[in-house]
Design a protein around this motif. Structure first.
Motif, PDB file in Angstrom:
ATOM      1  N   VAL A  28     -23.787 -26.900  46.472  1.00  0.00           N
ATOM      2  CA  VAL A  28     -24.563 -25.693  46.726  1.00  0.00           C
ATOM      3  C   VAL A  28     -26.061 -25.982  46.675  1.00  0.00           C
ATOM      4  CG1 VAL A  28     -25.106 -23.376  45.878  1.00  0.00           C
ATOM      5  CG2 VAL A  28     -22.746 -24.190  45.858  1.00  0.00           C
ATOM      6  N   ALA A  29     -26.485 -26.763  45.690  1.00  0.00           N
ATOM      7  CA  ALA A  29     -27.923 -26.995  45.481  1.00  0.00           C
ATOM      8  C   ALA A  29     -28.521 -27.894  46.559  1.00  0.00           C
ATOM      9  CB  ALA A  29     -28.152 -27.607  44.104  1.00  0.00           C
ATOM     10  N   ALA A  30     -27.796 -28.918  46.977  1.00  0.00           N
ATOM     11  CA  ALA A  30     -28.342 -29.877  47.945  1.00  0.00           C
ATOM     12  C   ALA A  30     -27.228 -30.355  48.878  1.00  0.00           C
ATOM     13  CB  ALA A  30     -28.977 -31.056  47.225  1.00  0.00           C
ATOM     14  N   PRO A  31     -26.846 -29.529  49.865  1.00  0.00           N
ATOM     15  CA  PRO A  31     -25.745 -29.910  50.760  1.00  0.00           C
ATOM     16  C   PRO A  31     -26.101 -30.997  51.766  1.00  0.00           C
ATOM     17  CG  PRO A  31     -26.699 -27.831  51.452  1.00  0.00           C
ATOM     18  CD  PRO A  31     -27.359 -28.185  50.157  1.00  0.00           C
ATOM     19  N   VAL A  32     -27.398 -31.282  51.936  1.00  0.00           N
ATOM     20  CA  VAL A  32     -27.839 -32.285  52.913  1.00  0.00           C
ATOM     21  C   VAL A  32     -28.769 -33.255  52.209  1.00  0.00           C
ATOM     22  CG1 VAL A  32     -29.039 -32.685  55.082  1.00  0.00           C
ATOM     23  CG2 VAL A  32     -27.693 -30.594  54.787  1.00  0.00           C
ATOM     24  N   GLY A  33     -28.581 -34.557  52.453  1.00  0.00           N
ATOM     25  CA  GLY A  33     -29.470 -35.544  51.854  1.00  0.00           C
ATOM     26  C   GLY A  33     -28.819 -36.910  51.787  1.00  0.00           C
ATOM     27  N   GLN A  34     -29.425 -37.790  51.007  1.00  0.00           N
ATOM     28  CA  GLN A  34     -28.975 -39.177  50.920  1.00  0.00           C
ATOM     29  C   GLN A  34     -28.956 -39.621  49.467  1.00  0.00           C
ATOM     30  OE1 GLN A  34     -28.095 -40.894  53.616  1.00  0.00           O
ATOM     31  NE2 GLN A  34     -27.962 -43.014  52.955  1.00  0.00           N
ATOM     32  N   VAL A  35     -27.845 -40.245  49.069  1.00  0.00           N
ATOM     33  CA  VAL A  35     -27.752 -40.888  47.766  1.00  0.00           C
ATOM     34  C   VAL A  35     -28.056 -42.367  47.977  1.00  0.00           C
ATOM     35  CG1 VAL A  35     -26.285 -41.406  45.781  1.00  0.00           C
ATOM     36  CG2 VAL A  35     -26.012 -39.237  46.998  1.00  0.00           C
ATOM     37  N   GLU A  36     -29.257 -42.784  47.591  1.00  0.00           N
ATOM     38  CA  GLU A  36     -29.639 -44.182  47.804  1.00  0.00           C
ATOM     39  C   GLU A  36     -28.843 -45.101  46.882  1.00  0.00           C
ATOM     40  OE1 GLU A  36     -33.847 -44.307  47.270  1.00  0.00           O
ATOM     41  OE2 GLU A  36     -34.193 -42.649  48.647  1.00  0.00           O
ATOM     42  N   GLU A  37     -28.759 -44.726  45.616  1.00  0.00           N
ATOM     43  CA  GLU A  37     -27.965 -45.464  44.632  1.00  0.00           C
ATOM     44  C   GLU A  37     -27.394 -44.469  43.634  1.00  0.00           C
ATOM     45  OE1 GLU A  37     -29.962 -49.819  44.042  1.00  0.00           O
ATOM     46  OE2 GLU A  37     -30.975 -48.139  43.068  1.00  0.00           O
ATOM     47  N   ALA A  38     -26.190 -44.729  43.158  1.00  0.00           N
ATOM     48  CA  ALA A  38     -25.597 -43.862  42.147  1.00  0.00           C
ATOM     49  C   ALA A  38     -24.581 -44.648  41.334  1.00  0.00           C
ATOM     50  CB  ALA A  38     -24.936 -42.639  42.779  1.00  0.00           C
ATOM     51  N   GLY A  39     -24.456 -44.282  40.077  1.00  0.00           N
ATOM     52  CA  GLY A  39     -23.478 -44.917  39.216  1.00  0.00           C
ATOM     53  C   GLY A  39     -22.896 -43.918  38.231  1.00  0.00           C
ATOM     54  N   LEU A  40     -21.611 -44.044  37.960  1.00  0.00           N
ATOM     55  CA  LEU A  40     -20.934 -43.196  36.989  1.00  0.00           C
ATOM     56  C   LEU A  40     -20.168 -44.077  36.021  1.00  0.00           C
ATOM     57  CD1 LEU A  40     -18.914 -39.956  37.574  1.00  0.00           C
ATOM     58  CD2 LEU A  40     -17.854 -41.838  36.337  1.00  0.00           C
ATOM     59  N   ILE A  41     -20.355 -43.828  34.732  1.00  0.00           N
ATOM     60  CA  ILE A  41     -19.629 -44.562  33.695  1.00  0.00           C
ATOM     61  C   ILE A  41     -18.911 -43.554  32.814  1.00  0.00           C
ATOM     62  CG2 ILE A  41     -19.804 -46.100  31.708  1.00  0.00           C
ATOM     63  CD1 ILE A  41     -22.236 -47.353  32.990  1.00  0.00           C
ATOM     64  N   TYR A  42     -17.615 -43.768  32.612  1.00  0.00           N
ATOM     65  CA  TYR A  42     -16.795 -42.851  31.809  1.00  0.00           C
ATOM     66  C   TYR A  42     -16.013 -43.650  30.777  1.00  0.00           C
ATOM     67  CZ  TYR A  42     -13.232 -39.395  30.582  1.00  0.00           C
ATOM     68  OH  TYR A  42     -12.418 -38.538  29.901  1.00  0.00           O
ATOM     69  N   ASN A  43     -15.977 -43.135  29.550  1.00  0.00           N
ATOM     70  CA  ASN A  43     -15.174 -43.721  28.473  1.00  0.00           C
ATOM     71  C   ASN A  43     -14.541 -42.601  27.662  1.00  0.00           C
ATOM     72  OD1 ASN A  43     -15.671 -46.815  28.238  1.00  0.00           O
ATOM     73  ND2 ASN A  43     -17.705 -45.957  28.563  1.00  0.00           N
ATOM     74  N   GLY A  44     -13.241 -42.675  27.424  1.00  0.00           N
ATOM     75  CA  GLY A  44     -12.616 -41.695  26.541  1.00  0.00           C
ATOM     76  C   GLY A  44     -11.315 -41.158  27.066  1.00  0.00           C
ATOM     77  N   ARG A  45     -10.946 -39.985  26.554  1.00  0.00           N
ATOM     78  CA  ARG A  45      -9.696 -39.344  26.946  1.00  0.00           C
ATOM     79  C   ARG A  45      -9.813 -38.791  28.362  1.00  0.00           C
ATOM     80  NH1 ARG A  45      -5.967 -37.508  23.081  1.00  0.00           N
ATOM     81  NH2 ARG A  45      -5.492 -35.833  24.536  1.00  0.00           N
ATOM     82  N   PRO A  46      -8.831 -39.024  29.209  1.00  0.00           N
ATOM     83  CA  PRO A  46      -8.841 -38.425  30.536  1.00  0.00           C
ATOM     84  C   PRO A  46      -8.287 -37.010  30.500  1.00  0.00           C
ATOM     85  CG  PRO A  46      -6.946 -39.871  30.312  1.00  0.00           C
ATOM     86  CD  PRO A  46      -7.718 -39.982  29.017  1.00  0.00           C
TER      87      PRO A  46
END
Length: 219
Positions: free
Chosen positions: A83-101
């Motif tokens: 909703v906030a930014a439907p158009v654009g470019q993700v130049e770099e992104a990273g997600l790190i998750y640890n724990g209960r799923p």
């Protein structure tokens, strides 16, 4: 196509899964994924656990929410981005998750996991709230968790009542509310943002406009 190795080990009380650094080249951009997890068998008292690292480069911002692991982190973050930014470019992104799923059944389980998302994005416009002035030509570094996003603005401006304000150097904290519903009462409510930044130019006019806005704002 996704390339890499994926291993699954069956145990008497739990199953284990692990992967190499898997990569996929998309029509636009590329992603990489590495994960390891422990999943109890039916009737087992073993605690489930998941480690996940997801990386992205040159991704269309419109596709970014669909690439997030919603079964692990939920849909609130992706819905807000759509909703906030439907158009654009993700130049770099990273997600790190640890724990209960999985879903958090109670308030205690939120301490059994950690998640962070970091990204460099650019967008022709961003709308935090339908009644708040849009930000044009945004360039920003974003850090996000389950319920908040911190936006460090490196470029962009907003206009309101004939005045234009350069937002470079501003830091914005955006609470993420699923479908704009109050977590306490369940009632629908407007989202809000908190901004810390230095004002210049017609500061009095900007402050007056902020005070009239239908959102909570701290300067």
């Amino acid at each position: 196509a996704l390339t890499g190795e994926f291993n699954w080990r069956y145990g008497p009380k739990a199953n284990q899964v692990a992967s190499s650094n898997m990569k996929a080249v998309l029509d636009e951009g590329e992603i990489s994924l590495a994960m390891a997890g422990l999943f109890p068998r039916k009737g087992s008292s073993v605690e489930p656990f998941l480690q996940l690292a997801l990386g992205m480069q040159n991704i269309n911002l419109a596709k970014f929410p669909s690439l997030l692991p919603t079964k692990v982190i939920g849909r609130a973050l992706g819905d807000w981005i759509s909703v906030a930014a439907p158009v654009g470019q993700v130049e770099e992104a990273g997600l790190i998750y640890n724990g209960r799923p999985g879903k958090r059944p109670d308030s205690v389980s939120q301490f059994a996991r950690s998640m962070s998302v970091e990204a460099k994005v650019s967008a022709p416009f961003v709308s935090y709230h339908p009644k708040w002035p849009k930000v044009a030509d945004l360039k920003a570094d974003i850090e996000a968790t389950y319920d908040k996003a911190w936006v460090n603005v490196t470029g962009g401006q907003t206009s309101f009542e004939g005045m234009t304000q350069d937002l470079s150097g501003w830091q914005v904290e955006v609470p993420i509310y699923p479908v704009n519903v109050s977590r306490k009462s369940g009632a629908k409510k407007d989202g809000f943002i908190e901004i810390n930044g230095a004002l210049s130019g017609a500061a009095d006019k900007l402050i007056n406009a902020v005070q009239k806005a239908p959102i909570s704002l701290k300067l």
